[in-house]
Motif scaffolding. Structure first.
Motif, PDB file in Angstrom:
ATOM      1  N   UNK A 185     -41.377 -18.429 -59.123  1.00  0.00           N
ATOM      2  CA  UNK A 185     -41.008 -19.734 -58.547  1.00  0.00           C
ATOM      3  C   UNK A 185     -39.630 -19.689 -57.898  1.00  0.00           C
ATOM      4  N   UNK A 186     -38.707 -18.914 -58.466  1.00  0.00           N
ATOM      5  CA  UNK A 186     -37.378 -18.793 -57.850  1.00  0.00           C
ATOM      6  C   UNK A 186     -37.476 -18.155 -56.467  1.00  0.00           C
ATOM      7  N   UNK A 187     -38.293 -17.107 -56.357  1.00  0.00           N
ATOM      8  CA  UNK A 187     -38.470 -16.441 -55.062  1.00  0.00           C
ATOM      9  C   UNK A 187     -39.146 -17.382 -54.075  1.00  0.00           C
ATOM     10  N   UNK A 188     -40.182 -18.072 -54.531  1.00  0.00           N
ATOM     11  CA  UNK A 188     -40.933 -18.985 -53.662  1.00  0.00           C
ATOM     12  C   UNK A 188     -40.069 -20.154 -53.211  1.00  0.00           C
ATOM     13  N   UNK A 189     -39.282 -20.695 -54.120  1.00  0.00           N
ATOM     14  CA  UNK A 189     -38.442 -21.840 -53.772  1.00  0.00           C
ATOM     15  C   UNK A 189     -37.373 -21.434 -52.759  1.00  0.00           C
TER      16      UNK A 189
END
Length: 597
Positions: A185-189
């Motif tokens: 989620x950190x990468x996607x965000x």
């Protein structure tokens, strides 16, 4: 309840009951719409699943239940309770993805490359799942922070035959899944915002209620990493389903779009900010987002976000049949070409319609995409479930459209109804929050023996006739007008026991100068004077701090009889929030002497 999943559904759906699937929701949530799963693959990729309650199985088209759900269109959330779109037996039991029980679901699964969080392939299917546990956001955050699931947390595991208490391995799998979700989620965000997404957050209040339902605590709702973790995968599911149904039925898809901000209002806000040396690039949503992130002071950044909310338009549902230009399908804030609502069918009727459209697409095209689509990857993962997701009512395109998808003109009417009811629910929710804030402030003012509660505000705009403000602690905003700043005697709320009158003011393009004078308070009784002075000192201490509900001494008892106050955008001032009970509302007055941090 005695209801069980019919044998025909168990046979026709993909069985995922033995998979490690769980929910992450607020601790008080009863209508559990969505669950997630994570599985490491032999090729090094990750199989991520979002599993949504299959409400459309129970709410069939043209039934009395369907008509009622369409009329309500949404669940309305108040402070003390929710008014559900569906009967409680559905939204809290049969549809809700409660742990340890078999439930029908619609699932979206992706094979994701973990280093870049790139989606390699997407699978859609009707499934049967059994949630292992119900995590709260705090539970997930505790795992993210390096902790473990509490021993008291009820966890289950489906053995393929029955549901049993979860093994230690299953509990470890849940923790590992949370960490994988957080990492991805950190990468996607980051990628989402790098590519031009915009997120503006206003203050959302949360109340602690006593046994009688009266507010005894008030605080702002904090967004944690665990909230963002779930948000990213729900957004991905909504975007994936939007691309799927638009590819299959380009003239009959219910989507959601967000138009660009109102240009005139946006220009006005940017002019105000430019007077304070802050330049906002308005070329795109991403440009606005980058301009906000360049602001280092958190208080100023918060204020700028509040100011930029005003020009923004609300997102709205629409029918692809009613919008000729595909460029107008875009969601401005998400910077997404296609978007819909799929992940909350228990509380939104639009999601039920989207589920039916997805069901029709599965009946016609199976798990594969109908045609080449730029937003859906062509590669089909061999690691996806091999069982075809049948179980639909239809087998042909014509039957699918006739039974499951309303006529294009009807979809436009459904979109309009959903928009109206969503706006009405939002207004009701805001009114409920205001009512409980008024009750809370009234009780606080009585304890303090003051007309209202004194707190910190931030100036957001200087006008000829007043100043606009926002209070970070309570989320109250508005305008303090010059001609209403004082009472009929020309006096304002005091924090030091003296009486202050606004003597004069002058307004410049980006600032206002106020001149205050203390009203002399003659006293012929020295003892009374001492008593009044002691009372003034007590009142000056009864001020609510801007970070928590505590009593602090402002140290503002001075001897100066005249104060000149120049206010600019982003200046911090003291205000008195005065609760009004009929109708429930708040009046905000400038308080003197002011806080100048």
């Amino acid at each position: 309840t005695p209801w069980k999943i019919p044998a025909t559904e168990l046979k026709s759906r993909t069985d995922l009951r033995t998979a490690c699937i769980f929910t992450i929701d607020p601790p008080t949530a009863r209508d559990l719409d969505d669950a997630v799963s994570c599985q490491l693959l032999p090729n090094g990729n990750v199989l991520i699943g979002v599993h949504i309650a299959d409400v459309s199985f129970f709410v069939r088209p043209h039934t009395a239940l369907d008509c009622m759900a369409k009329q309500r269109a949404t669940t309305t959330y108040m402070v003390q309770r929710a008014y559900p779109m569906l009967p409680a037996v559905l939204c809290e039991d049969l549809c809700s993805l409660n742990p340890g029980v078999d439930r029908l679901a619609f699932s979206v699964m992706w094979e994701i490359e973990p280093e870049s969080a790139t989606v390699c392939s997407t699978w859609f299917g009707r499934t049967v799942i059994s949630s292992a546990c119900k995590l709260s956001y705090d539970d997930a955050q505790h795992v993210i922070d390096g902790g473990h699931l509490a021993d008291s947390l009820a966890c289950f595991e489906h053995t393929g035959v029955r549901v049993a208490p979860a093994s230690q391995q299953r509990r470890s799998d849940i923790e590992a899944s949370v960490l994988w979700f957080f990492r991805l989620s950190k990468i996607m965000r980051k990628r989402r915002f790098d590519e031009g997404a915009l997120s503006l957050h206003s203050v959302r209040l949360s109340f602690d209620l006593d046994d009688n339902g009266q507010p005894i605590g008030c605080r702002t709702y904090d967004i944690k990493d665990s909230n963002r973790l779930i948000e990213e995968f729900m957004l991905l599911a909504n975007m994936s389903v939007a691309a799927r149904i638009e590819a299959c039925f380009p003239d009959a898809a219910l989507l959601r779009r967000h138009s660009p901000p109102l240009e005139r209002r946006l220009d006005e806000v940017c002019r105000q900010l430019s007077h304070s040396g802050i330049d906002i690039d308005t070329q795109s949503a991403g440009a606005i987002s980058r301009s906000i992130q360049d602001i280092s002071d958190p208080a100023i950044r918060y204020t700028v976000e509040e100011m930029l909310i005003s020009p923004m338009q609300r997102a709205a549902y629409f029918s692809t049949h009613a919008v000729a230009d595909r460029n107008d399908y875009r969601h401005y804030a998400l910077n997404a070409p296609l978007y819909t609502h799929f992940t909350s069918p228990i509380r939104r009727y639009a999601d039920v319609v989207v589920h039916r459209t997805l069901e029709a697409s599965l009946a016609v095209y199976g798990n594969h995409v109908a045609a080449e689509h730029p937003l859906l990857p062509p590669y089909f993962s061999p690691y996806f479930p091999q069982t075809a997701a049948a179980g639909s009512l239809t087998t042909s395109v014509n039957d699918a459209r006739a039974v499951l998808i309303p006529k294009p003109e009807a979809i436009a009417g459904i979109a309009h109804q959903c928009n109206l009811r969503k706006d009405a629910a939002k207004k009701a929710q805001e009114a409920s929050s205001t009512l409980f804030l008024v009750n809370y402030l009234t009780a606080a003012a009585l304890r303090m023996d003051t007309p209202g509660v004194i707190t910190q505000a931030i100036v957001t705009k200087v006008k000829e006739n007043g100043i606009s403000f926002v209070t970070p602690m309570f989320g109250v905003d508005g305008i303090i007008y010059m001609d209403r700043m004082a009472d009929r005697k020309g006096q304002v709320v005091s924090t030091d026991g003296r009486k202050w009158k606004l003597n004069m003011w002058s307004v410049k393009p980006a600032s206002v100068t106020l001149v205050w004078k203390a009203v002399p308070q003659p006293s012929t009784n020295p003892k009374a004077s001492d008593s009044e002075h002691q009372l003034a000192n007590m009142l000056s201490a009864l001020v609510i701090d801007d970070t928590r509900h505590s009593v602090v001494d402002l140290g503002c008892n001075g001897t100066t009889e005249t104060i000149t106050q120049t206010l600019r955008i982003f200046d911090k001032i003291s205000v008195c929030i005065i609760p009004e009970t009929s109708p429930p509302s708040v009046t905000v007055k400038l308080a003197m002497p002011y806080i100048n941090n």
